[in-house]
Enzyme design. Structure first.
Site, short mmCIF file in Angstrom:
data_model
loop_
_atom_site.label_atom_id
_atom_site.label_comp_id
_atom_site.label_asym_id
_atom_site.label_seq_id
_atom_site.Cartn_x
_atom_site.Cartn_y
_atom_site.Cartn_z
N ASP A 64 0.79 -1.16 0.12
CA ASP A 64 0.04 -0.10 -0.12
C ASP A 64 0.90 1.15 -0.10
O ASP A 64 2.03 1.39 0.60
CB ASP A 64 -0.99 0.05 1.21
CG ASP A 64 -1.86 -1.09 1.17
OD1 ASP A 64 -2.42 -1.49 0.01
OD2 ASP A 64 -2.74 -1.25 2.34
N ASP A 70 1.87 8.09 7.89
CA ASP A 70 1.77 6.67 8.33
C ASP A 70 3.06 6.31 9.31
O ASP A 70 2.81 5.41 10.27
CB ASP A 70 1.73 5.73 7.08
CG ASP A 70 0.35 5.70 6.18
OD1 ASP A 70 -0.49 5.58 6.79
OD2 ASP A 70 0.66 6.42 5.20
N GLU A 92 0.45 -2.59 10.40
CA GLU A 92 0.46 -2.72 9.15
C GLU A 92 1.98 -2.14 8.34
O GLU A 92 2.15 -2.68 7.27
CB GLU A 92 -0.59 -1.73 8.32
CG GLU A 92 -0.76 -1.50 7.07
CD GLU A 92 -1.85 -0.74 6.73
OE1 GLU A 92 -2.14 -0.58 5.51
OE2 GLU A 92 -2.08 0.13 7.47
N GLU A 93 2.58 -1.30 9.11
CA GLU A 93 3.89 -0.76 8.47
C GLU A 93 5.12 -1.84 8.62
O GLU A 93 5.96 -1.31 8.52
CB GLU A 93 4.10 0.63 9.17
CG GLU A 93 2.83 1.67 9.22
CD GLU A 93 2.57 1.88 7.68
OE1 GLU A 93 3.29 1.80 6.81
OE2 GLU A 93 1.30 1.84 7.49
N ASP A 111 -3.29 -0.81 12.95
CA ASP A 111 -3.23 -0.18 11.88
C ASP A 111 -2.93 1.19 12.36
O ASP A 111 -3.96 1.86 12.55
CB ASP A 111 -4.50 -0.22 10.92
CG ASP A 111 -4.29 0.36 9.62
OD1 ASP A 111 -3.41 1.25 9.47
OD2 ASP A 111 -5.41 0.27 8.71
N LEU A 113 -2.88 4.32 11.00
CA LEU A 113 -3.19 5.29 10.48
C LEU A 113 -4.32 4.86 9.20
O LEU A 113 -3.56 4.96 7.86
CB LEU A 113 -2.41 6.39 9.88
CG LEU A 113 -3.00 7.70 9.79
CD1 LEU A 113 -3.55 8.18 10.82
CD2 LEU A 113 -2.17 8.69 8.76
N ASP A 114 -5.27 4.36 9.40
CA ASP A 114 -6.12 3.91 8.44
C ASP A 114 -6.94 5.06 7.61
O ASP A 114 -7.14 5.96 8.14
CB ASP A 114 -7.41 3.03 9.20
CG ASP A 114 -8.58 2.62 8.20
OD1 ASP A 114 -8.37 1.65 7.61
OD2 ASP A 114 -9.58 3.11 8.33
N GLU A 274 -7.24 -5.10 10.95
CA GLU A 274 -8.43 -4.40 10.54
C GLU A 274 -9.81 -5.26 10.78
O GLU A 274 -10.77 -4.79 11.52
CB GLU A 274 -8.30 -4.02 9.14
CG GLU A 274 -7.14 -2.81 8.81
CD GLU A 274 -7.08 -2.58 7.35
OE1 GLU A 274 -6.88 -1.36 7.09
OE2 GLU A 274 -7.22 -3.50 6.67
#
Length: 347
Positions: A64, A70, A92-93, A111, A113-114, A274
């Site tokens: 992504d 982020d 996520e990162e 997550d 920064l969604d 998520e």
């Protein structure tokens, strides 16, 4: 459907009561408090607006687009959790989980920064987190059923910064008081209406959807004259935290299904950080979360960044979508409302 809180209980006071439930309760309270502290800092950064520094840096480990904020959000959460005792952390990162205190009993997945692609559009973004008991075999820390979560929540950075939280006994919402930078209980025992007349989906992808999803949306578009016997409104924010926050407040259904586009065959939202936490929150508020064929909280991830279809919200709408996936009713698709005598695409 929400009930206004009777007093201005702070998040700290709320968590202090939870910490009295035992050692694990104390650890969860400490972790949630640390994440909330990071969320306050992220909120300040998000409110600062898009600057030249807020450029796309490239892609994260899951492919992504990744922005500067982020990375900052991820760092702020890591820094805050350094004061908490956790055994495993996933983001996520990150390409893979990190392991810390082996004596701890908690795993935290986030997550950071969604919805960050919405930053330059001045739309709501947020932070999602999930807390699970840490297993003895740490390699399995994030390969657990969603039903094993002991806490989950998300922050929404919008006109007001809100924190939605479940500790496994209902859902409560806190609002950030800018006067003293403190989260205060604003709504308690949130309940999602069983039936509602809003749906959220990216309708531009209709031609790629599986027949059950097309059939459900066509039923909604048929309005009072169709099988749903009510008119629907469509909402699509393309920010998971904003979509779920709306559903918690007034009901409805959100769909991010699998489809036949390359890379979308298993859906696009990530199960661990998520779908699992959002499903836990929605179920705790009386709603339903499903892939269309299976309960989200029954799924065991194979990998940290595993993707999954996600359908959640008011129970009657989600159950109808499951019924369409399971039943023989799809012949109706050949005469779906969009293409019928009153359809939008009549030739």
């Amino acid at each position: 459907m929400v009930r206004q809180a009777s007093g201005l209980t702070t998040l700290g006071e709320y968590l202090e009561r939870h910490s009295e439930s035992g050692p694990l309760g104390c650890s969860v309270a400490t972790a949630v408090d640390a994440i909330a502290t990071a969320c306050i800092e992220i909120s300040r950064l998000a409110r600062g607006g898009v600057s030249p520094a807020d450029i796309i840096l490239g892609t994260n480990t899951d492919g992504d687009a990744q922005k500067d904020l982020d990375v900052c959000a991820d760092w702020l959460i890591r820094r805050a959790l350094a004061s908490a005792s956790i055994a495993a952390f996933a983001s996520e990162e990150m390409a893979k989980p990190e392991f810390y205190d082996p004596a701890s009993r908690l795993g935290v997945a986030v997550d950071p920064l969604d919805g960050s692609s919405n930053l330059d559009l001045n739309m709501s973004v947020g932070t999602i987190f999930s807390i699970t008991p840490a297993p003895r075999e740490m390699s399995q820390a994030f390969r657990r059923r969603g039903s094993e979560q002991i806490a989950a929540g998300f922050a929404v950075y919008g006109p007001q910064t809100s924190l939605v939280l479940t500790l496994g006994d209902g859902v409560d919402i806190f609002a950030l008081d800018p006067a003293d930078a403190t989260f205060k209980l604003s709504r308690e025992r949130v309940q999602i209406p069983a039936d509602a007349n809003e749906f959220a989906i990216n309708a531009s992808n209709r031609r790629h959807w599986d027949p059950p999803v097309r059939a459900f949306i066509d039923e909604c578009l048929a309005g009072r004259e169709g099988p749903a016997e009510q008119d629907f409104n469509m909402r699509w924010i393309a920010s998971l935290v904003a979509e779920v926050y709306r559903i918690l407040n007034r009901g409805g259904v959100f769909l991010y299904p699998a489809d036949d586009r390359a890379g979308y065959g298993n859906g696009r939202l990530r199960l661990v950080y998520e779908a699992h936490p959002m499903a836990f929150i929605v179920e705790q508020a009386g709603g339903v979360a499903s892939t269309g064929r299976a309960r989200i909280l029954d799924l065991v991830p194979d990998t940290l960044h595993q993707r999954v279809p996600l359908i959640l919200g008011s129970s009657e709408q989600v159950r109808r979508i499951e019924q369409l996936h399971a039943g023989p009713e799809l012949d109706a698709c050949s005469s779906a409302p969009l293409f019928a005598h009153r359809g939008f695409f009549r030739v």
